[in-house]
Write a protein that holds these residues in place. Structure first.
Motif, PDB file in Angstrom:
ATOM      1  N   ALA A 117       0.828  -1.207   0.000  1.00 62.36           N
ATOM      2  CA  ALA A 117       0.000   0.000   0.000  1.00 62.36           C
ATOM      3  C   ALA A 117       0.862   1.257   0.000  1.00 62.36           C
ATOM      4  O   ALA A 117       0.508   2.258  -0.611  1.00 62.36           O
ATOM      5  CB  ALA A 117      -0.924  -0.015   1.211  1.00 62.36           C
ATOM      6  N   ASP A 163      -5.929  -3.807   1.911  1.00 61.56           N
ATOM      7  CA  ASP A 163      -6.587  -4.412   0.758  1.00 61.56           C
ATOM      8  C   ASP A 163      -6.281  -3.563  -0.471  1.00 61.56           C
ATOM      9  O   ASP A 163      -5.768  -2.464  -0.357  1.00 61.56           O
ATOM     10  CB  ASP A 163      -8.105  -4.451   1.007  1.00 61.56           C
ATOM     11  CG  ASP A 163      -8.646  -5.839   0.704  1.00 61.56           C
ATOM     12  OD1 ASP A 163      -8.159  -6.472  -0.235  1.00 61.56           O
ATOM     13  OD2 ASP A 163      -9.558  -6.279   1.421  1.00 61.56           O
ATOM     14  N   LYS A 164      -6.617  -4.062  -1.646  1.00 63.46           N
ATOM     15  CA  LYS A 164      -6.302  -3.322  -2.866  1.00 63.46           C
ATOM     16  C   LYS A 164      -7.526  -2.685  -3.494  1.00 63.46           C
ATOM     17  O   LYS A 164      -7.412  -1.831  -4.367  1.00 63.46           O
ATOM     18  CB  LYS A 164      -5.706  -4.278  -3.898  1.00 63.46           C
ATOM     19  CG  LYS A 164      -4.363  -4.796  -3.511  1.00 63.46           C
ATOM     20  CD  LYS A 164      -3.858  -5.663  -4.635  1.00 63.46           C
ATOM     21  CE  LYS A 164      -2.538  -6.266  -4.288  1.00 63.46           C
ATOM     22  NZ  LYS A 164      -2.075  -7.115  -5.412  1.00 63.46           N
ATOM     23  N   ARG A 202      -6.253   1.999  -0.682  1.00 66.91           N
ATOM     24  CA  ARG A 202      -5.037   1.337  -0.203  1.00 66.91           C
ATOM     25  C   ARG A 202      -4.345   2.271   0.760  1.00 66.91           C
ATOM     26  O   ARG A 202      -4.297   3.478   0.545  1.00 66.91           O
ATOM     27  CB  ARG A 202      -4.083   1.097  -1.369  1.00 66.91           C
ATOM     28  CG  ARG A 202      -4.210  -0.255  -1.989  1.00 66.91           C
ATOM     29  CD  ARG A 202      -3.109  -0.516  -3.009  1.00 66.91           C
ATOM     30  NE  ARG A 202      -2.253  -1.597  -2.576  1.00 66.91           N
ATOM     31  CZ  ARG A 202      -1.447  -2.276  -3.385  1.00 66.91           C
ATOM     32  NH1 ARG A 202      -1.360  -1.958  -4.656  1.00 66.91           N
ATOM     33  NH2 ARG A 202      -0.714  -3.276  -2.928  1.00 66.91           N
TER      34      ARG A 202
END
Lengths: 418, 418
Positions: free
Chosen positions: A363, A390-391, A395
């Motif tokens: 991130a 998470d993407k 991020r």
């Protein structure tokens, strides 16, 4: 009313309030926030009294000292809470911004407008200050919030919620725009994280245990943060001074934060020269080194590292150390063992720096800077609802913008599709 | 190898390939895409032969004519497929774009870099052209793709995959960057949508039934599209000409698309004048009207509408009609009964248009334009992997950018956090 019915009615009211919040102008939102801050200051003694009841119950239940500490609302903490709400009022309103509006060959103009997500569910542990903080961020970004804090803090949270409601009402906004779930029944969370019709996103704030549990059961999208296994990689062409400074800060400034370095990688060509200095510096500060065989040969005070060490977020004065062939092995190691949170390279080499930025799948990726900078305030977001590992959607540090999305707008003059 | 082991090995290879794809330069990706297009043209007869085997099996299994039609790969369809891949090659590469890079008071520079999501799983029905299309979009955006098409198309998909692999290899990219799941075992999907460690996002392309099923079981974030219950609202100050044109196009241009209007709302003040014209136009084109009592009083050929009608995506020559008090009731109705896909207002009134844009909670909101414009090509995205009715990550038409995310980059000079 069953617990399921109660949570559904909370969801329904939040959805209705979210419509009003989406069309609220910046003035109304800011005036609500300033009124909330004023009410928090005015009612400090009421908040302390409610908090004392929570503390008494928690002590009777044998809560650990560290948790009692988090649960405690001091006069100073209350002042900081009010100030935090005022800071959110001072931030730019993210809602309504139109970008990229362009004419298309068909004659229509197409662009995007930033709008609130709708209803945000926030699940957290027994830190009452999160109640005011999360409420302020959701309010400013035009969302309705459903807050579920740790049951130990329910009296404090109720008292804060009353002041938030007062502030909302004073600005002509619906009090149900911020609802604190008023039950300690654990089933409430299960209903909250599966109400797709009423909740647009869940933001869990808490330890890894809480988040893994929610992740396994949630039917609503989540902006969540799991591990922070952050790396510092010292490249062949690292500046030794910068390397030492950055490692010291990244590892020892604070041990318990998610952006603290937990693993150190060194290019083989610099290990013999730099590892003794780094090892001495860390050992002096009381940090235990757990290293690969090459590390052990250079730093005699180090302990052997296991596979598990390289995947660990210690949150403690321990660091894993590995000597690697160079950039390729470093990137591979970070992508395999890391947690995609924050990783830094120390290097004066342009190509190595560019490759690290692009190829490390995290991130936040940094060149010649401490991993401790991964933070919404340091990045200039003004506030932070959390850090996402998470993407999807967001991020890294998530500020007000992360609580919004962009819809498409089309401006026409009677155009039809050919 | 069990089905679970097989899918995990597919995931593992995809993750490894995604690293190579993330660092592939635009030239390599475009040259792979052009080689794939050339191979598709060259091997058209091989593709037709494989497709004939699929068709023979499907006919023997008694597949419906509509499904057979979708399954069929004609010479013309193959040429279109190759052209589609070339069009993706011609698009700008979204990867690597850096935005917002700014100095912070601490001395670090902070910005965002656009990077691939990683591994994209695409689940679709028996349309072999989706295989080439989805592969091209994932490849261009630097992702690895796992493709799971309908089992009826497995021979066609295998043949297309071989050509994709050839194209990838010719450009020095890993063939496993695009994998077609080579089993018709339905358990494959269950494993694919729960492998969080190997799959970053699932894009389902297919009917509502498929998507609801996946949504209930997926542990991986999804970019999905449910209903398209799109509205046209004719406001008090609508231009009657524009209203008629837009309604005709939005409802009758194509009945089976998700951006077709399924519901018509009219302000009471214009209903008596406009509904007879609109009713006659729609009836002439064979569209059945299902209306509220006020509609029935004006258009005698209309049928009564039920509550369910207002929530329906007909995908057929039927439209629900409701006379509303004005803008407020229209917005409320759309937010309550709509599917948050695409909704349009016809109005010459500035304030009504602005309020509609802001307050209608849909992926696309339009003023004086046909809902049929909600499409990646019409919006200028150049290509479309799907249309999202969700709010997280991507809303509305999703192009190459929707297959990427932004990570934070920090450029320093040895800075540490104070």
């Amino acid at each position: 009313m069953s617990i399921e019915q109660y949570i559904h009615s909370v969801g329904q009211q939040a959805r209705a309030a979210s419509r009003a919040m989406a069309r609220a102008d910046s003035n109304a939102k800011n005036s609500a926030l300033r009124a909330i801050a004023a009410a928090i200051r005015r009612e400090a003694s009421v908040l302390v009294a409610a908090n004392r009841e929570d503390l008494a119950a928690a002590i009777a239940a044998g809560l650990e000292p560290a948790l009692l500490d988090r649960l405690t609302l001091s006069e100073k903490g209350i002042a900081a809470m009010a100030e935090g709400v005022e800071q959110v009022a001072a931030l730019d309103d993210p809602v309504g911004e139109v970008s990229g509006l362009k004419f298309r060959p068909s004659g229509i103009q197409v662009g995007r407008m930033r709008v609130p997500l709708g209803v945000v569910g926030i699940i957290y542990e027994a830190r009452p200050n999160v109640t005011a903080d999360a409420a302020a961020l959701c309010l400013k970004s035009g969302n309705a919030a459903i807050l579920r804090g740790g049951s130990e803090a329910i009296r404090s949270n109720r008292a804060i919620a009353a002041l938030v409601h007062e502030g909302l009402a004073s600005a002509g906004l619906p009090p149900s725009a911020v609802q604190v779930i008023d039950t300690t029944d654990r089933a409430a969370v299960g209903h909250l994280i599966t109400m797709r019709e009423y909740v647009d996103v869940i933001v869990p704030r808490g330890g890894k245990g809480l988040i893994s549990r929610l992740l396994a059961e949630s039917r609503v999208p989540m902006i969540q943060h799991l591990d922070g296994n952050c790396h510092v990689y010292v490249d062949d062409q690292a500046d030794p001074e910068k390397a030492l400074q950055i490692i010291e800060n990244a590892k020892t400034q604070r041990y318990g934060t998610c952006n603290t370095a937990e693993s150190l990688l060194l290019a083989r060509s610099v290990a013999a020269d730099l590892l003794p200095l780094i090892g001495a510096m860390l050992t002096e500060r009381g940090v235990e080194l757990r290293g690969c065989p090459e590390t052990l040969a250079i730093v005699t005070t180090a302990w052997p590292a296991s596979e598990e060490d390289y995947a660990s977020e210690y949150l403690a004065p321990i660091i894993s150390v590995k000597v690697v062939a160079g950039l390729d092995e470093a990137i591979e190691h970070i992508n395999a063992y890391g947690s995609h949170h924050t990783d830094a390279i120390v290097s004066e080499n342009y190509t190595a720096a560019m490759r690290f930025l692009r190829e490390v799948d995290s991130a936040s990726v940094m060149v010649n800077a401490s991993t401790r900078f991964a933070d919404g305030f340091e990045y200039g977001l003004g506030a932070e609802i959390g850090i996402s590992t998470d993407k999807i959607h967001a991020r890294g540090p998530v500020g007000l913008e992360g609580l919004t999305c962009q819809k498409w707008i089309v401006l026409g003059n009677g155009e039809v599709r050919a």
